[in-house]
Design a protein around this motif. Structure first.
Motif, PDB file in Angstrom:
ATOM      1  N   TYR A  96       0.776  -0.778  -0.150  1.00 27.92           N
ATOM      2  CA  TYR A  96      -0.152  -0.045  -0.353  1.00 27.92           C
ATOM      3  C   TYR A  96       1.180   1.305   0.050  1.00 27.92           C
ATOM      4  O   TYR A  96       0.272   2.412  -0.074  1.00 27.92           O
ATOM      5  CB  TYR A  96      -0.698  -0.164   1.297  1.00 27.92           C
ATOM      6  N   LYS A 136      -7.879   0.789   4.743  1.00 27.78           N
ATOM      7  CA  LYS A 136      -6.994  -0.631   3.671  1.00 27.78           C
ATOM      8  C   LYS A 136      -7.106  -1.369   4.705  1.00 27.78           C
ATOM      9  O   LYS A 136      -5.904  -0.905   6.369  1.00 27.78           O
ATOM     10  CB  LYS A 136      -6.285  -0.425   2.949  1.00 27.78           C
ATOM     11  N   LEU A 138      -5.398  -5.027   5.648  1.00 29.93           N
ATOM     12  CA  LEU A 138      -4.751  -6.460   5.367  1.00 29.93           C
ATOM     13  C   LEU A 138      -4.846  -7.153   5.434  1.00 29.93           C
ATOM     14  O   LEU A 138      -4.460  -7.267   7.356  1.00 29.93           O
ATOM     15  CB  LEU A 138      -3.633  -5.535   4.685  1.00 29.93           C
ATOM     16  N   HIS A 162     -11.860  -5.938  -5.293  1.00 34.33           N
ATOM     17  CA  HIS A 162     -11.636  -4.944  -4.990  1.00 34.33           C
ATOM     18  C   HIS A 162     -11.859  -3.756  -5.085  1.00 34.33           C
ATOM     19  O   HIS A 162     -11.622  -2.394  -5.148  1.00 34.33           O
ATOM     20  CB  HIS A 162     -10.024  -5.613  -4.466  1.00 34.33           C
ATOM     21  N   ASP A 207      -6.921  -8.530   0.489  1.00 34.40           N
ATOM     22  CA  ASP A 207      -7.622  -6.694   0.282  1.00 34.40           C
ATOM     23  C   ASP A 207      -8.374  -6.670   1.735  1.00 34.40           C
ATOM     24  O   ASP A 207      -8.889  -7.677   1.133  1.00 34.40           O
ATOM     25  CB  ASP A 207      -7.340  -6.231  -0.663  1.00 34.40           C
TER      26      ASP A 207
END
Length: 255
Positions: A96, A136, A138, A162, A207
């Protein structure tokens, strides 16, 4: 840490599989720690018993004693050692492009999926449905006891789902108490679904906007997986302890 090809695959598909990523000795120590905790709750001599037998016996007596172990494992020294070895700060930063000093972790949990029992199985959903505060998340997901597949239980993901971001969802609280943030699929999406077939020491990184669901355990043994999540703590409007933010997200659906 990750190659450009792996980063591109993650960007395109919303997940990647890292083979032989975990040290097997760390997994073995984690299994031994789980066994100590499960057997303590069972309150009887477990000499020569397998973990499957102990967990099934304990589940028959009181599910909460299984549930509490899969949550309490997070503070064990062996769990902390394993989680540290994942280097999730570096992985999140690579995927990211975020300063790893902003990366925080949710505590490890080890959910149990019982054979022919869908009480704790999820339908199609996104992790972002239950983590509104962060941009976000993970998720790192890995098998602990044995391989995951179409027989012994796993999950299935829709590559590329996503890319359209977070979808509208319907909150469902199952009779078992499981909170499920279900989304509707678009025409043809289910045909694109990919079953996760991985072995102990492999991990899947995915994700928070990828659409995925549980695959039923139709085998004869329990499935135990490890789940730990990384996030950018600064993506929220203010800094709060992670668990408080999770509780705030769930509050409107559970009260």
């Amino acid at each position: 840490m990750l190659s450009k090809e792996q980063i591109n695959d993650f960007s395109n598909n919303g997940f990647i599989i890292l083979k032989n990523f975990l040290r097997n000795d760390y997994l073995e120590k984690l299994k031994e720690t789980l066994m100590v905790m499960f057997s303590h709750n069972l309150k009887e001599n477990i000499h020569n018993k397998k973990i499957d037998d102990v967990v099934n016996q304990l589940e028959g007596l009181d599910h909460s004693k299984v549930y509490n172990v899969q949550k309490a494992i997070c503070s064990s020294t062996e769990a902390l050692k394993l989680v540290n070895s994942l280097n999730l700060g570096e992985l999140y930063s690579d995927l990211y492009n975020i300063d790893k000093k902003k990366v925080h972790l949710q505590l490890l949990q080890t959910p149990v999926q019982f054979p022919n029992d869908d009480r704790f199985d999820f339908e199609w959903h996104q992790e972002s449905g239950s983590y509104n505060s962060f941009s976000k998340i993970l998720t790192c997901w890995f098998p602990i006891l044995g391989s995951v597949n179409e027989i012994d239980g796993s999950m299935t993901l829709i590559p590329g789902s996503h890319k359209n971001g977070k979808r509208e969802f319907t909150f469902v609280k199952k009779e078992s108490g499981l909170n499920d943030w279900r989304v509707q699929l678009k025409n043809g999406e289910e045909k694109e679904a990919v079953l996760a077939k991985i072995d102990p020491t492999d991990v899947i990184l995915f994700d928070s906007d990828i659409i995925h669901k549980s695959v039923a355990n139709v085998g004869k043994r329990i499935r135990v997986t490890g789940i730990v999540r990384a996030l950018d703590i600064c993506s929220n409007s203010k800094i709060l302890p992670i668990q408080e933010m999770k509780n705030l997200n769930a509050k409107e659906y559970t009260e």
